[in-house]
Design a protein around this motif. Structure first.
Motif, short mmCIF file in Angstrom:
data_model
loop_
_atom_site.label_atom_id
_atom_site.label_comp_id
_atom_site.label_asym_id
_atom_site.label_seq_id
_atom_site.Cartn_x
_atom_site.Cartn_y
_atom_site.Cartn_z
N ARG A 362 37.61 41.24 37.29
CA ARG A 362 37.60 42.60 36.73
C ARG A 362 39.01 43.15 36.59
O ARG A 362 39.34 43.79 35.60
CB ARG A 362 36.75 43.52 37.61
CG ARG A 362 35.27 43.32 37.40
CD ARG A 362 34.49 44.46 38.03
NE ARG A 362 34.67 44.47 39.46
CZ ARG A 362 33.81 43.93 40.33
NH1 ARG A 362 32.72 43.35 39.90
NH2 ARG A 362 34.04 43.99 41.62
N THR A 363 39.85 42.89 37.62
CA THR A 363 41.22 43.40 37.56
C THR A 363 41.97 42.78 36.38
O THR A 363 42.66 43.48 35.64
CB THR A 363 41.94 43.10 38.88
OG1 THR A 363 41.17 43.65 39.95
CG2 THR A 363 43.33 43.72 38.89
N ARG A 366 40.65 44.17 33.11
CA ARG A 366 41.08 45.56 32.93
C ARG A 366 42.55 45.60 32.49
O ARG A 366 42.91 46.35 31.59
CB ARG A 366 40.90 46.32 34.23
CG ARG A 366 40.88 47.80 34.07
CD ARG A 366 40.64 48.51 35.38
NE ARG A 366 39.28 48.37 35.85
CZ ARG A 366 38.94 47.75 36.98
NH1 ARG A 366 39.86 47.21 37.75
NH2 ARG A 366 37.69 47.67 37.34
N ALA A 367 43.37 44.76 33.13
CA ALA A 367 44.79 44.73 32.77
C ALA A 367 44.95 44.29 31.33
O ALA A 367 45.76 44.84 30.58
CB ALA A 367 45.54 43.79 33.70
#
Lengths: 535, 570
Positions: A362-363, A366-367
């Motif tokens: 997810r990180t 998202r980035a």
């Protein structure tokens, strides 16, 4: 008149406006579901209105007299028409509904039906004014709120707006803030009159006109013609009539009004376009792929491939007396339901990704969304990052399918396995023969049957020679094969990793990059369409 | 300049109410916030400009504010009444920009200090500053009465409209000027509604009426006044005439002049007008203040909703992190490693303990049906926990921003400068997290040291057992060479040694599990703290908004109402 109309096909106003309207329609398409619906609806309304208005023919020019109560709209209307068509009075407000008067042979009824103005009058044929449809609007500033609603409706659709002001009311906020300032882009399709000019002495009139022009210029309406008129004395009325005649004769009034509408709505939408999308940086997509690979359990599968290869090699080439032990242990790949040929769409038995791995995905996603949308005007960055996460919920399943469908390396058995296996069997047989022989010899001597003849090679008896080297050679060969199998296993693991990572990359491309690029493409489409609409 | 004793409690209550009103904030764009902001300024203005000065000095001259539309002829009327061109009249709209107050020279002292309208600077010259009040003493104005020529209420100049509203709120009597072309305009009628609501004393001048329209227009205006509950208002009609030296002919303005002169001469009727307007304005507070308080309460509950959304989002985040670390392998790896380092177990024990732990996990998973997580990631513990927490915080920030966007009040806060970067977790979160995790690892070490202090000996013996095993092997070898059937010894020694190892490993694993729970609780406490700090960023715009509830202003109104009742009794 009718000949003039047929020269120009209704619905067409020359390429420019049509092209801009098409651009606006395309922009609405590109922005639909992404940009604020209310603003797109305004644009759609402009496109629809343009289609309807152009469909009714551009030969006619709809001119509306608008203004405050008591400014003399109706008197001016009557002066232009030449008869007292619109009731004039001292009781405020006087005119409650719009009234229309049209000139020419072609009936203005369809146009007036579209404008929803039921009170209408045919003035007959006047070569100068043919095609003119003149409207007397109700006031916009009295306590009768319904009048204002009627004005709002008609101001949005008529071709030419004539604002009738008077010395008392020319600086009223009601007309400036509600109509003139928002219509700043429409200066080409507006006229401003200072009516009741007869009430001012000549010098005062001049300074009044200067003040009015200053006010209009401050509002971005410097180009609007300002005319002093008086319905009572008739002053300025011929001049007004000439201005209207010019507009009607040009047959451009409708197109100019619509073009101004397109410009205004485009200008309002322009804040949603600015700056180019940076695109998806390679680093961000590599991060996503790496996080996805971790979540997909690529390491687990690769390790299983390695162990599975070793295990099968040991089964094929191990020392036969100990081979069966291997069979007790399950094949690592089979435990993950990856033992057979790859099957697209089947489910593996891999444990679900850990919370940390899921968080990592997810990180990274998202980035990626944040960098891809950086620098775009709102709400595009938000749209891009939402697009990046669109398929987030389906990612575990897609990753599993990608692993399940991966070809984890050829399932063939290297030829040396068979050779070594045969050699092992041979050695084992030799050792077995030696062992049995020795067993027989042992029984023989146990039964005290005397020493049987044992062939010797040099000083060593043949059965011992068969047993001991047979066993030793078998063990040695197993050891050697294990080394060799380890090398093969590593090679196969590397190949499996490559294939798995390729498939995971494809998932990243389809589930994360494609939606992002789709969104960036929509942004480009939107901007391009908006540029077309801007002309 | 008397202070009547009965007014004292009222005079204490009003400034308190004004201060409470000034403290209200309407920063959230909720329905009615714009109205409330305007109303707040209006109430505060009226208390300072009108109610306080009038209550302090009930016998000060009657202030007649001449208001109306631009171009209605207000200045011309004032000039005519005064008999001198005190206020410039003209054809350019709007004409009057700076208000002009005309009073009898004997009354000038009442107005030159900032008793009334303290927000406006006083000038006597020809200053044309919109925020100044020009005082003109004129002998033609009767004593006991002052005329104030206000700017227009409806021109494009916003400052004029605001100032006019302020001046009208400060009036004892409105002299409302309109014209035959204007009398049905919407804007003046909105103000007249306000006058009716507040029972402000009102007189209407219908100016510039063409002679032929006098009958029809006058009767129409009368019926409009009647429809709007303004029957009590005096109505003067001035026909359209040519001006003489910039003034109306004496006959035209006669009735207005006579009416004002009569009012000035009769102290009782003047006091009646003052009382009526004052009571009306005070009564109106009973409606206006609760409305302001209700809007403030709405702001407060709006802010509370925003706050609750953030709290909920971050609580969810803490739950996500907790779920992530609850699956024990993540933390037990760390605790086990510290345990082994501390008790100094050898490689053999290390393997055995790990194996037993894994075995237990597998059995546990089989019993409970919970899947075993992927490979244990002890090496990547720091980054794993970091990923977990940062992701949870990011999502909490996103959820908070999303729910703020969905709230009408939240959007305006998000647009503010204090809200930059709220859509993601704080940039320094990862760094602080790293430091916090290192501190946690220190805590785990301390925990292990404390817990293991008494077990250390046992563990040492256990690891000594390894040497014991070596001894047993040597013994076995010796026994064999010594001709004994060493197999038995070896088996016996082997099983006892292995059995002991097994026991120790199980015992160690159990201790590690207990410690892991404590370690998790501590980690969660640290994470919780960081999440609270991250959520606190949302407090910044909320604090800046400074929303207060309407309780204080309601209470101040209650004090005022009681003071008025007490005054009425005396």
């Amino acid at each position: 008149m009718s000949r003039l109309l047929t020269l120009r096909r209704p619905g067409s106003t020359g390429g420019d406006l049509d092209e801009r309207l098409r651009g606006l329609a395309a922009a609405v398409d590109a922005g639909a579901g992404r940009l604020p619906a209310a603003e797109l609806a305004t644009a759609t309304a402009v496109v629809d209105r343009a289609a309807q208005r152009l469909g009714l023919g551009v030969g006619a020019a709809v001119v509306a007299l608008a203004g405050a109560t008591g400014s003399g709209k109706s008197s001016l209307f009557n002066a232009l028409v030449g008869t007292d068509l619109s009731a004039v009075g001292v009781r405020r407000p006087t005119t409650a509904t719009a009234i229309a008067c049209w000139w020419g042979e072609t009936s203005a009824d369809p146009l007036l039906d579209w404008l929803a103005v039921p009170r209408r009058h045919a003035a007959g044929v006047d070569p100068a004014l043919d095609g003119l449809v003149l409207l007397d609007l109700p006031d916009h500033d009295s306590t009768e709120r319904s009048h204002r609603a009627e004005v709002d409706r008609l101001v949005a659709v008529v071709d030419l707006l004539v604002w009738v002001l008077d010395p008392q009311k020319y600086a009223d906020a009601a007309v400036h803030e509600r109509y003139l300032v928002p219509l700043a882009g429409h200066s080409d399709v507006m006229l401003v009159l200072l009516n009741q000019a007869d009430r001012l002495p000549p010098t005062a009139r001049e300074s009044c006109l200067v003040d009015l022009r200053r006010l209009l210029a401050a509002e971005g309406l410097a180009g609007v013609p300002v005319l002093a008129t008086s319905a009572r004395t008739g002053e300025g009325v011929p001049e007004l009539r000439r201005l209207l005649t010019d507009r009607v004769a040009s047959r451009r009034a409708a197109a100019e009004r619509l073009a101004a509408d397109v410009v205004a709505v485009t200008a309002a939408l322009a804040r949603y376009c600015g700056g180019r999308a940076a695109g998806v940086p390679a680093g961000a997509s590599a991060d996503v792929a790496a996080a996805l690979a971790a979540a997909a359990g690529v390491d687990t599968v690769v390790a299983a491939v390695d162990r599975s290869h070793r295990s099968r090699a040991a089964l094929a080439t191990g020392w036969p007396p100990l081979r069966w032990l291997r069979r007790l242990r399950p094949d690592p790949l089979r435990r993950l339901h990856l033992g057979g040929a790859p099957v697209e769409g089947s489910r593996t038995s891999l444990p679900p990704a850990s919370a940390a791995a899921r968080a990592g995905v997810r990180t990274a996603v998202r980035a990626l969304g944040a960098t891809a949308g950086a620098g775009l005007p709102d709400p595009w960055p938000e749209l891009v990052s939402t697009a990046a996460r669109r398929d987030e919920a389906a990612l575990p399943d897609r990753l599993d399918a990608a692993v399940a469908g991966a070809d984890l390396g050829p399932d063939r058995r290297p030829r040396w396995w068979a050779l070594t296996g045969a050699a092992q069997r041979l050695l084992a047989t030799v050792a077995l023969v030696g062992g049995l022989w020795l067993l027989v010899l042992f029984g023989w001597s146990y039964l005290q049957l005397g020493d049987p003849p044992v062939p010797h090679v040099g000083r060593l008896p043949v059965p011992t020679l068969l047993l001991v080297p047979g066993v030793l050679a078998g063990l040695l060969l197993a050891l050697l094969s294990r080394r060799l199998a380890g090398w093969g296993a590593r090679r196969r693991a590397r190949a499996a990793r490559r294939r798995l990572e390729d498939r995971v990359d494809r998932v990243a491309a389809e589930a994360v990059l494609e939606p992002v690029e789709e969104e960036l493409a929509a942004y480009e489409r939107w901007c391009a369409a908006l540029r077309r609409a801007r002309g | 300049m008397t202070d009547r004793a009965a007014d004292r409690p009222l005079l204490d209550a009003l400034p308190a109410l004004r201060d409470r009103v000034a403290e209200l904030r309407y920063p959230l764009d909720l329905a009615g916030a714009t109205v409330a902001r305007r109303e707040q300024a209006a109430v505060a203005g009226q208390v300072a400009d009108y109610l306080l000065p009038r209550l302090r000095q009930i016998d000060a001259p009657l202030l007649v504010v001449v208001g109306g539309s631009t171009g209605a002829g207000k200045s011309t009327l004032v000039n005519t009444l005064v008999g001198a061109p005190v206020s410039p009249a003209g054809v350019l709209r709007p004409t009057t920009r700076a208000p002009v107050l005309v009073c009898s020279p004997t009354d000038a002292g009442w107005f030159t200090d900032d008793r009334v309208l303290p927000g406006l600077a006083r000038t006597t010259g020809d200053a044309r500053d919109a925020r100044s009040l020009r005082i003109v003493p004129a002998a033609a104005v009767p004593a006991g009465l002052a005329l104030l020529d206000a700017p227009d209420i409806d021109s494009v100049v916003v400052a004029n409209r605001e100032l006019a509203a302020q001046l009208l709120a400060a009036a004892d009597l409105w002299l409302f000027v309109t014209t035959a072309a204007r009398y049905a305009d919407a804007v003046p009628w909105d103000l007249l509604h306000t006058a009716a609501e507040r029972s402000t004393a009102l007189a209407v001048v219908l100016n510039r009426v063409p002679a032929e329209a006098i009958g029809e227009v006058t009767s129409h205006l009368r019926s409009m006044l009647h429809d709007n509950a303004l029957d009590g208002a005096e109505l003067f009609v001035i026909p359209e005439t040519t001006l003489v030296d910039g003034a109306l002919p004496a006959a035209a303005a006669g009735p207005v002049r006579a009416w004002l002169a009569a009012l000035a001469a009769d102290a009782d009727s003047r006091a009646g007008v003052i009382r009526a307007t004052l009571t009306g304005a005070l009564d109106a507070l009973d409606r206006r203040i609760p409305a302001l308080a209700a809007a403030a309460d709405e702001q407060r509950s709006g802010a509370d909703r925003l706050r609750a959304a953030v709290v909920a989002a971050y609580e969810l985040a803490a739950g996500e992190v907790e779920d992530g670390v609850r699956d024990g392998s993540l933390l037990r790896g760390e605790v086990l490693a510290r345990w082994q380092e501390f008790v100094g177990t050898g490689e053999f024990m290390r393997t055995l303990e790990s194996r037993i732990g894994q075995l237990r996990d597998r059995v546990w998973a089989a019993v409970t049906g919970r899947p075993v997580a992927g490979t244990p990631v002890r090496d990547a513990l720091e980054s794993s926990v970091e990923d977990l927490v940062v992701d949870a915080a990011d999502r909490a920030a996103e959820r908070s921003v999303a729910s703020w966007r969905a709230e009408p009040g939240g959007r305006s806060l998000l647009a503010g400068a204090g809200s930059a970067g709220l859509g993601r977790s704080a940039p320094e979160l990862r760094r602080r997290l790293g430091a916090e995790i290192r501190a946690w690892q220190g805590f785990v070490l301390g925990l292990v040291a404390e817990e293991g202090a008494d077990k250390r000996t046992a563990a040492r013996i256990a690891s000594l057992g390894l040497n014991g095993a070596g001894l047993a092997v040597m013994l076995g070898v010796f026994a064999h060479t010594g001709g004994l059937t060493g197999g038995e010894i070896a088996v016996a020694g082997g099983t006892s040694v292995a059995g002991q190892r097994l026991l120790e490993a199980v015992f160690g694993d159990q201790a590690v599990r207990t410690l892991a729970v404590e370690a998790r609780v501590d980690l969660m406490r640290r994470v919780q703290r960081l999440l609270v700090d991250d959520a606190a960023r949302f407090e910044v715009p909320l604090e800046e908004a400074g929303v207060v509830s309407g309780a204080a202003v309601r209470e101040a109104l209650g004090v005022l109402v009681r003071a008025r009742r007490a005054e009425a009794r005396t």
